[in-house]
Motif scaffolding. Structure first.
Motif, PDB file in Angstrom:
ATOM      1  N   GLY A 203      90.886 148.479  86.297  1.00  0.00           N
ATOM      2  CA  GLY A 203      89.770 147.555  86.110  1.00  0.00           C
ATOM      3  C   GLY A 203      89.860 146.358  87.019  1.00  0.00           C
ATOM      4  O   GLY A 203      88.866 145.964  87.651  1.00  0.00           O
TER       5      GLY A 203
ATOM      6  N   SER B  45      83.800 147.160  85.018  1.00  0.00           N
ATOM      7  CA  SER B  45      85.232 146.987  85.275  1.00  0.00           C
ATOM      8  C   SER B  45      85.877 146.102  84.216  1.00  0.00           C
ATOM      9  O   SER B  45      86.993 146.356  83.769  1.00  0.00           O
TER      10      SER B  45
ATOM     11  N   ILE C 165      86.466 148.085  81.166  1.00  0.00           N
ATOM     12  CA  ILE C 165      87.648 148.935  81.336  1.00  0.00           C
ATOM     13  C   ILE C 165      88.914 148.120  81.109  1.00  0.00           C
ATOM     14  O   ILE C 165      89.856 148.567  80.440  1.00  0.00           O
TER      15      ILE C 165
END
Length: 164
Positions: free
Chosen positions: A109, A142, A145
């Motif tokens: 991420g 991201s 994540i």
């Protein structure tokens, strides 16, 4: 079905028959439920306690003969079979695997956020810092994540420290 399972099922059937014959109010039912829950918890933590007894051998600075004597005493007093050891290894190896997955997700991420993405992946800019840079949908994905990785890491580390 193991002989122990048959005995447990037989006693459970007897308990159900007794409960059906007697009138039980909510207070008695709550007390019985708590006693049964405690008994089930005690039987499940018993395996951990057996394995923890063997763990104490690793910390002692005794001679090999003394360690062998202690080990033979532990083996005779704690009945550990291959199923118990497989459960222990499976539980702890899954925790380690989840920790590794969490660390990889966090790293991936942050790499997605830091590294420049090709223009094809820059879907939509949500917030502009200047005319050429801003927070995109890709950055938000991201970030999700990273947060999922942190959640997995904390959850597995907590399970590991709690001994679950």
């Amino acid at each position: 079905m193991k002989p122990d399972d048959k005995a447990v099922n037989q006693k459970l059937d007897e308990l159900i028959a007794l409960l059906a014959d007697n009138h039980i109010d909510s207070e008695k039912a709550r007390g019985l439920r708590q006693r049964i829950s405690k008994a089930i918890e005690a039987s499940s933590t018993e395996e951990e306690e057996k394995i923890d007894a063997f763990r104490s051998l690793d910390t002692s600075n005794a001679s090999r003969l003394e360690l062998l004597d202690e080990f033979s005493i532990l083996l005779s007093s704690n009945q550990i079979d291959s199923n118990t050891s497989k459960k222990y290894i499976a539980t702890h190896s899954t925790n380690v695997l989840v920790i590794i997955i969490g660390i990889v997700m966090i790293t991936l991420g942050f790499a997605m956020i830091i590294m420049p993405a090709p223009p094809d992946f820059e879907i939509y800019t949500v917030f502009y810092f200047n005319q050429n840079d801003g927070v995109t949908i890709m950055d938000l994905i991201s970030l999700l994540i990273v947060l999922a990785g942190i959640y997995l890491l904390i959850k597995s580390v907590y399970k590991r420290s709690a001994g679950i």
